[in-house]
Write a protein that holds these residues in place. Structure first.
Motif, PDB file in Angstrom:
ATOM      1  N   GLY A 120       0.732  -1.191  -0.002  1.00 29.90           N
ATOM      2  CA  GLY A 120       0.025  -0.026   0.055  1.00 29.90           C
ATOM      3  C   GLY A 120       0.912   1.459   0.095  1.00 29.90           C
ATOM      4  N   VAL A 121       2.222   1.232   0.209  1.00 31.82           N
ATOM      5  CA  VAL A 121       3.084   2.354   0.169  1.00 31.82           C
ATOM      6  C   VAL A 121       3.272   2.813  -1.196  1.00 31.82           C
ATOM      7  CG1 VAL A 121       5.207   3.392   0.994  1.00 31.82           C
ATOM      8  CG2 VAL A 121       3.884   1.779   2.517  1.00 31.82           C
ATOM      9  N   GLY A 122       3.007   4.186  -1.493  1.00 29.49           N
ATOM     10  CA  GLY A 122       3.241   4.678  -2.672  1.00 29.49           C
ATOM     11  C   GLY A 122       4.534   5.321  -2.945  1.00 29.49           C
ATOM     12  N   VAL A 123       4.918   6.197  -1.928  1.00 28.94           N
ATOM     13  CA  VAL A 123       6.009   6.965  -2.069  1.00 28.94           C
ATOM     14  C   VAL A 123       6.455   7.080  -0.684  1.00 28.94           C
ATOM     15  CG1 VAL A 123       4.586   9.205  -2.045  1.00 28.94           C
ATOM     16  CG2 VAL A 123       7.124   9.210  -2.941  1.00 28.94           C
ATOM     17  N   VAL A 124       7.784   7.258  -0.204  1.00 30.57           N
ATOM     18  CA  VAL A 124       8.409   7.473   0.810  1.00 30.57           C
ATOM     19  C   VAL A 124       9.401   8.766   0.665  1.00 30.57           C
ATOM     20  CG1 VAL A 124       8.171   5.008   1.670  1.00 30.57           C
ATOM     21  CG2 VAL A 124      10.293   5.736   0.552  1.00 30.57           C
ATOM     22  N   THR A 199       4.328  17.783  -4.253  1.00 30.32           N
ATOM     23  CA  THR A 199       3.125  18.029  -3.485  1.00 30.32           C
ATOM     24  C   THR A 199       1.810  17.131  -4.460  1.00 30.32           C
ATOM     25  OG1 THR A 199       3.847  20.062  -2.775  1.00 30.32           O
ATOM     26  CG2 THR A 199       1.511  19.519  -2.347  1.00 30.32           C
ATOM     27  N   GLU A 200       1.961  17.906  -5.772  1.00 33.29           N
ATOM     28  CA  GLU A 200       0.856  16.935  -6.346  1.00 33.29           C
ATOM     29  C   GLU A 200       1.092  15.407  -6.387  1.00 33.29           C
ATOM     30  OE1 GLU A 200      -0.585  17.406 -11.162  1.00 33.29           O
ATOM     31  OE2 GLU A 200       1.166  16.123 -10.660  1.00 33.29           O
ATOM     32  N   LEU A 201       2.334  15.002  -6.575  1.00 36.83           N
ATOM     33  CA  LEU A 201       2.670  13.573  -6.799  1.00 36.83           C
ATOM     34  C   LEU A 201       2.281  13.044  -5.625  1.00 36.83           C
ATOM     35  CD1 LEU A 201       4.464  11.513  -8.799  1.00 36.83           C
ATOM     36  CD2 LEU A 201       6.130  11.809  -6.836  1.00 36.83           C
ATOM     37  N   SER A 202       2.392  13.418  -4.517  1.00 38.97           N
ATOM     38  CA  SER A 202       1.876  12.771  -3.357  1.00 38.97           C
ATOM     39  C   SER A 202       0.509  12.796  -3.147  1.00 38.97           C
ATOM     40  CB  SER A 202       2.671  13.335  -2.073  1.00 38.97           C
ATOM     41  OG  SER A 202       3.963  13.183  -1.907  1.00 38.97           O
ATOM     42  N   ILE A 203      -0.226  13.820  -3.349  1.00 41.55           N
ATOM     43  CA  ILE A 203      -1.625  14.126  -3.116  1.00 41.55           C
ATOM     44  C   ILE A 203      -2.300  13.023  -4.086  1.00 41.55           C
ATOM     45  CG2 ILE A 203      -3.503  15.335  -3.346  1.00 41.55           C
ATOM     46  CD1 ILE A 203      -1.871  15.615  -0.834  1.00 41.55           C
ATOM     47  N   ARG A 204      -1.670  12.930  -5.382  1.00 44.58           N
ATOM     48  CA  ARG A 204      -1.931  11.914  -6.447  1.00 44.58           C
ATOM     49  C   ARG A 204      -2.199  10.240  -5.831  1.00 44.58           C
ATOM     50  NH1 ARG A 204       0.400  12.187 -11.624  1.00 44.58           N
ATOM     51  NH2 ARG A 204      -0.789  10.652 -12.535  1.00 44.58           N
ATOM     52  N   VAL A 205      -1.020  10.158  -4.925  1.00 48.61           N
ATOM     53  CA  VAL A 205      -0.814   8.768  -4.281  1.00 48.61           C
ATOM     54  C   VAL A 205      -1.983   8.684  -3.469  1.00 48.61           C
ATOM     55  CG1 VAL A 205       0.383   7.294  -2.818  1.00 48.61           C
ATOM     56  CG2 VAL A 205       1.593   8.499  -4.707  1.00 48.61           C
ATOM     57  N   TRP A 206      -2.304   9.648  -2.661  1.00 47.39           N
ATOM     58  CA  TRP A 206      -3.430   9.623  -1.683  1.00 47.39           C
ATOM     59  C   TRP A 206      -4.629   9.320  -2.279  1.00 47.39           C
ATOM     60  CZ3 TRP A 206      -2.621   8.080   2.829  1.00 47.39           C
ATOM     61  CH2 TRP A 206      -1.487   8.417   3.750  1.00 47.39           C
ATOM     62  N   GLN A 207      -4.983  10.255  -3.512  1.00 48.56           N
ATOM     63  CA  GLN A 207      -6.080   9.902  -4.200  1.00 48.56           C
ATOM     64  C   GLN A 207      -6.467   8.567  -4.861  1.00 48.56           C
ATOM     65  OE1 GLN A 207      -6.572  13.396  -6.963  1.00 48.56           O
ATOM     66  NE2 GLN A 207      -7.277  14.666  -5.130  1.00 48.56           N
ATOM     67  N   GLY A 209      -5.413   5.648  -3.394  1.00 50.47           N
ATOM     68  CA  GLY A 209      -5.591   4.568  -2.423  1.00 50.47           C
ATOM     69  C   GLY A 209      -4.305   4.322  -1.797  1.00 50.47           C
ATOM     70  N   GLY A 210      -3.078   4.790  -2.372  1.00 49.22           N
ATOM     71  CA  GLY A 210      -1.890   4.737  -1.670  1.00 49.22           C
ATOM     72  C   GLY A 210      -1.551   5.203  -0.476  1.00 49.22           C
ATOM     73  N   ARG A 211      -0.348   5.235  -0.120  1.00 46.34           N
ATOM     74  CA  ARG A 211       0.122   5.930   1.186  1.00 46.34           C
ATOM     75  C   ARG A 211       1.355   6.437   1.024  1.00 46.34           C
ATOM     76  NH1 ARG A 211       1.648   1.378   4.731  1.00 46.34           N
ATOM     77  NH2 ARG A 211       1.606   2.758   6.181  1.00 46.34           N
ATOM     78  N   VAL A 212       1.573   7.860   1.751  1.00 52.77           N
ATOM     79  CA  VAL A 212       2.959   8.506   1.816  1.00 52.77           C
ATOM     80  C   VAL A 212       3.451   8.375   3.181  1.00 52.77           C
ATOM     81  CG1 VAL A 212       3.789  10.646   1.356  1.00 52.77           C
ATOM     82  CG2 VAL A 212       1.722   9.929  -0.088  1.00 52.77           C
ATOM     83  N   VAL A 213       4.670   7.838   3.038  1.00 54.84           N
ATOM     84  CA  VAL A 213       5.152   7.751   4.389  1.00 54.84           C
ATOM     85  C   VAL A 213       6.450   8.373   4.634  1.00 54.84           C
ATOM     86  CG1 VAL A 213       6.242   5.730   5.807  1.00 54.84           C
ATOM     87  CG2 VAL A 213       4.155   5.308   4.725  1.00 54.84           C
ATOM     88  N   GLU A 304      -8.500   9.292 -12.623  1.00 50.52           N
ATOM     89  CA  GLU A 304      -7.764   8.242 -11.844  1.00 50.52           C
ATOM     90  C   GLU A 304      -7.959   8.445 -10.201  1.00 50.52           C
ATOM     91  OE1 GLU A 304      -3.820   9.413 -12.341  1.00 50.52           O
ATOM     92  OE2 GLU A 304      -3.698  10.776 -10.299  1.00 50.52           O
ATOM     93  N   ARG A 305      -8.617   9.355  -9.804  1.00 54.75           N
ATOM     94  CA  ARG A 305      -9.002   9.146  -8.363  1.00 54.75           C
ATOM     95  C   ARG A 305      -9.925   7.975  -8.005  1.00 54.75           C
ATOM     96  NH1 ARG A 305     -13.405  11.476  -5.785  1.00 54.75           N
ATOM     97  NH2 ARG A 305     -14.050  12.020  -7.908  1.00 54.75           N
ATOM     98  N   THR A 306      -9.744   7.310  -6.834  1.00 52.47           N
ATOM     99  CA  THR A 306     -10.404   6.188  -6.428  1.00 52.47           C
ATOM    100  C   THR A 306     -10.929   6.458  -4.901  1.00 52.47           C
ATOM    101  OG1 THR A 306      -8.474   4.978  -5.523  1.00 52.47           O
ATOM    102  CG2 THR A 306      -9.242   4.247  -7.927  1.00 52.47           C
ATOM    103  N   VAL A 307     -10.336   7.314  -4.381  1.00 50.61           N
ATOM    104  CA  VAL A 307     -10.729   7.712  -3.032  1.00 50.61           C
ATOM    105  C   VAL A 307     -11.734   8.980  -2.890  1.00 50.61           C
ATOM    106  CG1 VAL A 307      -9.838   8.430  -0.688  1.00 50.61           C
ATOM    107  CG2 VAL A 307      -8.390   6.720  -2.221  1.00 50.61           C
ATOM    108  N   PRO A 308     -12.728   8.963  -2.218  1.00 56.63           N
ATOM    109  CA  PRO A 308     -13.482  10.290  -2.277  1.00 56.63           C
ATOM    110  C   PRO A 308     -12.753  11.397  -1.716  1.00 56.63           C
ATOM    111  CG  PRO A 308     -14.623   8.298  -1.529  1.00 56.63           C
ATOM    112  CD  PRO A 308     -13.239   7.763  -1.465  1.00 56.63           C
ATOM    113  N   ASP A 309     -13.224  12.652  -2.198  1.00 57.96           N
ATOM    114  CA  ASP A 309     -12.625  13.716  -1.721  1.00 57.96           C
ATOM    115  C   ASP A 309     -12.680  14.038  -0.191  1.00 57.96           C
ATOM    116  OD1 ASP A 309     -12.036  14.499  -4.147  1.00 57.96           O
ATOM    117  OD2 ASP A 309     -13.685  15.860  -4.532  1.00 57.96           O
ATOM    118  N   LYS A 310     -13.761  13.897   0.524  1.00 64.25           N
ATOM    119  CA  LYS A 310     -13.672  13.928   2.027  1.00 64.25           C
ATOM    120  C   LYS A 310     -12.719  12.881   2.747  1.00 64.25           C
ATOM    121  CE  LYS A 310     -17.879  13.520   2.309  1.00 64.25           C
ATOM    122  NZ  LYS A 310     -19.347  13.670   2.854  1.00 64.25           N
TER     123      LYS A 310
END
Length: 349
Positions: A120-124, A199-207, A209-213, A304-310
């Motif tokens: 689940g980790v997308g970027v560290v 910043t965009e790259l990391s937020i895309r990871v969250w959107q 369904g990945g995690r930023v660590v 490409e977003r799979t996670v709801p905005d809220k």
């Protein structure tokens, strides 16, 4: 592109990492930074050095070092375009982006790989430390405000954490991710040039369904120099507006519109006071001129977003740090108002 083929054979089972480093103008730490990456323990590292306008002989010298590949685009592509150019020839299992003025410790890359390999980790991101005092943090992951502002997290604080933790953004000064993830994301949007691309790259990871660590014991010492100039403010402001326009949902933009309008007025006043009003106005001109790109990018990122905005917006903060804006006297009242406003309206997103 010039590739030095005198590389040490990789041991089977040892993770391989391609580190992209940009060479721009005269950087006294560039050679040491590349040598430190190549000396990383428990992983095999090759370096792609992108000549973004180096004004010394460092690129020519490093080109002769085994494990270094040089890419010469012929022009300054900025951080976003330069990283894209370097990543295009990457061959490792993982891709690292490391500033030319940063030096990693021997175990840093291996620790980043260890965390990036978890499900689940997308970027560290590494623990970016200040060269003036490596006990102090330059960035421990970067917060992102609801209004699109971002800043170096926990700047000047001592690092007392030992366990990896989730953060909104992994600092582009030293981050790592699976090369397959980078390519799935399509890398950076080159239009950012510099600022906000990480910043965009990391937020895309969250959107997605990945995690930023953030990894506190993966240390990179950074020769950080804070600077103020009209061009920097222009890029930061135009990129913040593009960031908001491409990643925030319509409901979120509508709910936040009073606060966003207030921020624009405040920024215009601050720019006029500090002498960079021309840069701020120029940022509006760029946004208007590139409306087509912004609309296309928005459609792509919203698809490409799979996670709801809220849900993913729960990673954002409604509190400004005093280092984020140069009006420390108003930070407290602004934060109180924004906290109350967001508490009342966040369910509408």
């Amino acid at each position: 592109m010039a590739r030095n083929t005198e590389v040490v054979a990789e041991d089977s089972g040892v993770p391989s990492v391609t580190a992209v480093v940009l060479a721009w103008q005269a950087e006294p730490w560039l050679r040491r930074g590349v040598e430190a990456l190549l000396a990383s323990e428990k992983v095999t590292v090759d370096v792609v050095l992108v000549d973004n306008g180096c004004t010394t002989d460092d690129v020519e010298v490093l080109e002769r070092v085994p494990g270094v590949t040089v890419v010469r685009p012929g022009t300054n592509l900025g951080f976003a375009g330069g990283c894209n150019a370097g990543a295009a020839v990457a061959t490792g299992d993982y891709l690292a982006l490391v500033n030319g003025d940063a030096i990693v410790e021997p175990t840093t890359v291996a620790r980043l790989v260890e965390e990036a390999s978890r499900p689940g980790v997308g970027v560290v991101g590494a623990s970016i430390r200040l060269a003036s005092d490596p006990r102090l943090i330059n960035s421990a992951g970067n917060p992102v405000h609801l209004l699109g502002l971002s800043w170096a997290g926990r700047l000047n604080e001592p690092e007392d954490r030992t366990q990896p933790e989730e953060v909104a953004v992994a600092s582009g000064a030293c981050l790592l991710m699976p090369l397959s993830e980078w390519r799935a994301l399509g890398g950076f949007d080159a239009e950012y040039f510099e600022y906000h691309e990480d910043t965009e790259l990391s937020i895309r990871v969250w959107q997605r369904g990945g995690r930023v660590v953030y990894v506190p014991d993966a240390i990179a010492v950074h020769r950080y120099e804070f600077s103020r100039n009209a061009t920097k403010y222009y890029l930061i402001e135009r990129n913040r507006l593009m960031f908001l326009g491409t990643l925030w949902g319509w409901r979120a933009l509508l709910v936040l519109s009073p606060a966003l309008a207030g921020l624009e007025v405040a920024t215009l006043l601050l720019a006029a006071k500090q002498g960079w009003l021309g840069g701020k106005l120029r940022s509006y001109g760029w946004i208007v001129k590139h409306t087509g790109h912004i609309w296309r990018r928005r459609r792509q990122l919203r698809r490409e977003r799979t996670v709801p905005d809220k849900v993913w917006m729960g990673r954002l903060t409604d509190q400004l740090d005093a280092t984020a804006i140069e009006l420390p006297a108003v930070v407290g009242p602004l934060n109180a108002v924004m906290k109350a406003y967001w508490r009342l309206t966040r369910k509408l997103v």
